[in-house]
Scaffold this motif. Structure first.
Motif, mmCIF file in Angstrom:
data_model
loop_
_atom_site.group_PDB
_atom_site.id
_atom_site.type_symbol
_atom_site.label_atom_id
_atom_site.label_comp_id
_atom_site.label_asym_id
_atom_site.label_seq_id
_atom_site.Cartn_x
_atom_site.Cartn_y
_atom_site.Cartn_z
ATOM 1 N N UNK A 10 48.412 39.122 39.708
ATOM 2 C CA UNK A 10 49.444 38.822 38.722
ATOM 3 C C UNK A 10 49.398 39.890 37.640
ATOM 4 N N UNK A 11 50.487 40.621 37.496
ATOM 5 C CA UNK A 11 50.578 41.693 36.511
ATOM 6 C C UNK A 11 51.157 41.132 35.222
ATOM 7 N N UNK A 69 37.761 33.039 54.352
ATOM 8 C CA UNK A 69 39.049 33.601 54.746
ATOM 9 C C UNK A 69 40.217 32.904 54.047
ATOM 10 N N UNK A 70 40.045 32.707 52.723
ATOM 11 C CA UNK A 70 41.064 32.046 51.904
ATOM 12 C C UNK A 70 41.692 33.081 50.978
ATOM 13 N N UNK A 71 43.021 33.082 50.933
ATOM 14 C CA UNK A 71 43.728 33.998 50.035
ATOM 15 C C UNK A 71 43.310 33.741 48.593
ATOM 16 N N UNK A 72 43.022 34.809 47.868
ATOM 17 C CA UNK A 72 42.479 34.712 46.505
ATOM 18 C C UNK A 72 43.512 35.197 45.492
ATOM 19 N N UNK A 73 43.686 34.415 44.422
ATOM 20 C CA UNK A 73 44.540 34.821 43.298
ATOM 21 C C UNK A 73 43.647 34.937 42.061
ATOM 22 N N UNK A 74 43.043 36.092 41.843
ATOM 23 C CA UNK A 74 42.189 36.254 40.658
ATOM 24 C C UNK A 74 43.031 36.499 39.409
ATOM 25 N N UNK A 75 42.758 35.745 38.361
ATOM 26 C CA UNK A 75 43.471 35.900 37.091
ATOM 27 C C UNK A 75 42.522 36.432 36.028
ATOM 28 N N UNK A 76 43.072 37.210 35.112
ATOM 29 C CA UNK A 76 42.267 37.680 33.988
ATOM 30 C C UNK A 76 41.898 36.492 33.101
ATOM 31 N N UNK A 77 40.752 36.546 32.434
ATOM 32 C CA UNK A 77 40.318 35.416 31.602
ATOM 33 C C UNK A 77 41.308 35.031 30.508
ATOM 34 N N UNK A 78 42.111 35.998 30.048
ATOM 35 C CA UNK A 78 43.050 35.699 28.964
ATOM 36 C C UNK A 78 44.440 35.301 29.469
ATOM 37 N N UNK A 124 41.499 31.885 41.036
ATOM 38 C CA UNK A 124 40.205 32.043 40.369
ATOM 39 C C UNK A 124 40.476 32.372 38.908
ATOM 40 N N UNK A 125 40.052 31.477 38.016
ATOM 41 C CA UNK A 125 40.284 31.666 36.579
ATOM 42 C C UNK A 125 38.973 31.357 35.852
ATOM 43 N N UNK A 126 38.168 32.396 35.653
ATOM 44 C CA UNK A 126 36.846 32.228 35.053
ATOM 45 C C UNK A 126 36.672 33.219 33.908
ATOM 46 N N UNK A 175 51.590 32.197 32.057
ATOM 47 C CA UNK A 175 51.244 33.043 33.196
ATOM 48 C C UNK A 175 50.878 32.188 34.405
ATOM 49 N N UNK A 176 50.073 31.184 34.168
ATOM 50 C CA UNK A 176 49.617 30.323 35.263
ATOM 51 C C UNK A 176 50.779 29.532 35.843
ATOM 52 N N UNK A 177 51.692 29.097 34.967
ATOM 53 C CA UNK A 177 52.869 28.353 35.448
ATOM 54 C C UNK A 177 53.712 29.233 36.373
ATOM 55 N N UNK A 178 53.843 30.524 36.046
ATOM 56 C CA UNK A 178 54.602 31.443 36.891
ATOM 57 C C UNK A 178 53.926 31.630 38.245
#
Length: 675
Positions: A139-140, A68-77, A49-51, A82-85
């Motif tokens: 993702x930290x 029931x889908x695993x979620x990977x929320x990313x910060x907007x910035x 999720x990248x919004x 980061x996304x490639x990792x």
């Protein structure tokens, strides 16, 4: 459960001035779900999720939780790197994203988060969301060596249950999640609160004015605020005599004030900076973009009505429809050196001129005589922007003027200079009755009151600062002083001074002047002005509202320095915000989660006391608390995030009022370094 279930307010999320209703959230969920079901997301396959906005984030969390889908929320910035990792580690194929994020998502199949084409509720949501917590992968960005961490559904459910026990959430609760808290905690608390019917506020508690919209107040009411100028002329050799006027006008324009008023004065230092409101208003029109430009007042008998209409139609065009006039009949006989023939019947002449100006403004032609004594019909150019000119009538206290304003459907501009409470209440009531008797809506008329204004953070400091400037300001008008004495019937000291002074038509002896100034000053400070702190001013505003006043015309230039006045405007804007409808607290915050620094800053500022007292529970992002009063410490819980030797992340809550342990692990959300 559905997003709107158990939510008493019907508001799911508040971000600044934007409110997402529970119905609106369900529409967003339906849209994202409709696009998601067209994809073939495999078992155990995560979705990123990248919004950019919290509204799309919340809707995405709901959809993935239900499916029931695993979620990977990313910060907007999050960056491309980061996304490639994330992709290299987690193998995701799909991303829920809005248009603003697409430029960094090459190679992923996009599920639109901002497409509202699908409006029907998906069957799976219409049946209610099951009480399950799906896995999350966070993702930290600050820790590239150990950046990917996983939280299982069971661990998240433990976290939710712990929050339930700690907060005992109620359907009318509102939780404020500050931008300072870590993103993983925000995500988890966001979906927890939404699934419990709690309204979420995403904001920074930066100023008391910003918090006003989140504070419960049983006596909320609207009050308009404008800035009024009437400064005396003092020859200092300064070239830029109008810098303060334009600085304050820009402040008003940028901060939501309703108006800027300029008067008309002639041949006297008292108000001597303002001989022509038309010229100054034209300049203000091009220096501002939102605030209404008002004359306060224009002495109508000194001018030809056609010229008034032409000048102010020009101002209306320059300001794009922001011109307004308060008409006055005039009170100073020396001003009528410009039109001595109109002085004796100035009140009637004003009303006649006002009618002509209105007719010309509406596009009618009026009959006037030209240079050959021939009657012609004239219309004004340029045509104004506004179809109707907003009109006030200025009254220094005559009840007849209040009634006359009501007869023609005009607004009223008055003051607190020498009118006592009972008089003003009766005059405003007479004005409302006159409106109704003449076919106008009695509530549509605005009563604007000019009030001397200077606010600060301490009453005594303000009193010391304004004492001499205000006394000097009063001293410049003998008539003002004499009228003050006449009206101040409550003051035994005033009666004594008048008795010793004798005729009010005589020159005031110097030995009495200081006594009169002190009487006038104390009345102003205690009863008839906005002088002191915001809290003191609120008492005056409440009193004025009880008089049936609609607007404050804050007189700010009565002798103080420009920098002091501009600093005071910050406090005045704070006061204004308390009576701005958009800030009314329909959603008073009851649970706060912020940083230690913010909490301690608020605890040390009395302006935040009402907000903090309102909180049922406070969560602070820190390791320990300092400098908190006992009443706040008793309901504050420390949220502590740490990693153990294996890289697992744990969250603890410290209960200061717990007799068992100074650091009680109320809940633990272990996040293992699975990848």
């Amino acid at each position: 459960m559905r997003p709107g279930e158990n939510n008493a307010s019907g508001i799911a999320l508040i971000t600044g001035d934007s409110k997402l209703t529970t119905a609106g959230l369900e529409e967003k969920i339906a849209s994202i779900h409709a696009h998601l079901t067209k994809k073939t997301v495999g078992p155990q396959e995560p979705v990123i999720v990248c919004v950019s906005g919290e509204e799309q984030l919340l809707a995405s969390l709901w959809v993935l939780r239900q499916c029931n889908i695993t979620c990977i929320p990313l910060m907007p910035d999050a960056t491309k790197a980061d996304i490639a990792l994330v992709l290299a580690t987690c193998g995701a194929r799909y991303v829920i994203a809005d248009q603003s994020q697409l430029h960094k998502l090459q190679g992923l199949e996009v599920i639109p988060a901002d497409d509202s084409a699908a409006t029907e509720m998906p069957d799976v949501l219409a049946g209610g969301v099951q009480p399950m917590a799906v896995p999350y992968i966070f993702f930290d960005q600050a820790d590239k060596d150990s950046a990917i961490r996983r939280c299982t559904g069971e661990q998240l459910q433990t976290f939710f249950e712990a929050l339930d026990r700690l907060l005992s959430a109620q359907g009318n609760d509102v939780i404020l999640l500050s931008h300072e808290i870590p993103f993983p905690q925000f995500v988890m608390e966001l979906i927890w609160a939404s699934s419990r019917g709690i309204t979420v506020v995403r904001d920074n508690p930066a100023t008391p004015a910003a918090l006003a919209r989140y504070i419960y107040s049983p006596d909320q009411f609207e009050m308009g605020f404008g800035l009024f100028h009437f400064g005396s002329y003092v020859e200092t050799g300064e070239k830029n005599k109008y810098k303060l006027l334009f600085d304050t006008a820009r402040f008003a324009d940028e901060h939501g004030f309703c108006s800027v008023w300029t008067p008309e004065r002639h041949f006297n230092e008292f108000g001597g900076l303002f001989p022509n409101p038309s010229v100054l208003s034209a300049a203000l029109a091009v220096a501002t973009s939102r605030v209404q430009i008002r004359s306060g007042s224009l002495v109508a008998p000194l001018h030809h009505p056609a010229r008034i209409a032409e000048d102010w139609s020009l101002i209306d065009n320059l300001s794009n429809g922001r011109a307004a006039i308060s008409f006055a009949c005039g009170w100073q006989c020396d001003d009528f050196a410009l039109a001595p023939q109109h002085y004796a019947h100035r009140q009637q002449y004003m009303l006649e001129e006002l009618d002509i100006v209105r007719r010309l403004w509406r596009g009618e032609k009026v009959a006037l005589k030209n240079g050959l004594d021939k009657e012609i019909e004239v219309a004004i150019f340029p045509k104004p922007i506004q179809k109707e000119l907003p009109i006030w009538v200025t009254s220094s206290g005559k009840t007849e003027t209040f009634v006359d304003a009501g007869k023609i459907g005009a607004n009223i501009l008055t003051h607190l200079l020498w009118q006592n409470t009972d008089e003003l209440i009766d005059k405003i009531a007479a004005y409302r009755k006159s409106l109704a008797d003449n076919g106008f809506d009695p509530r549509a008329g605005k009563v604007s009151v000019m009030v001397h204004t200077f606010l600060g953070n301490d009453n005594e400091t303000v009193k010391d600062k304004v004492r001499e400037p205000l006394k000097n300001y009063i001293r410049t008008s003998t008539q003002l002083i004499q009228s003050m004495i006449k009206s101040n019937v409550e003051s035994s000291k005033a009666k004594e001074v008048v008795g010793r002074y004798g005729s009010l038509d005589d020159e005031i002896p110097a030995h009495l002047m200081d006594e009169l100034m002190e009487i006038a000053f104390n009345r102003f400070f205690d009863e008839a002005a906005l002088l002191g702190t915001v809290e003191k001013a609120r008492t005056t505003i409440k009193k004025l509202k009880g008089y049936d006043v609609d607007e404050i015309a804050a007189l700010i230039d009565f002798g103080l320095g420009g920098s002091d006045i501009l600093q005071s405007l910050e406090y005045l804007n704070e006061l204004r915000g308390l009576y701005d409808k958009k800030n009314f607290s329909n959603y008073p915050v009851t649970i706060l989660h912020c940083s230690q620094q913010t909490l301690e800053q608020m605890a040390g500022d009395a302006a935040y006391t009402r907000f903090l007292e309102q909180q049922r529970i406070v969560l602070a992002e820190t390791t320990e608390l300092q400098q908190l009063p006992s009443w706040l410490l008793s309901k504050t819980n420390i949220v502590q995030t740490s990693c153990d030797a294996n890289g697992d992340m744990e969250m603890h809550v410290h209960l200061p009022d717990s007799p068992v342990s100074a650091l009680a692990s109320v809940f633990t959300a272990s996040v293992s370094n699975e990848f």
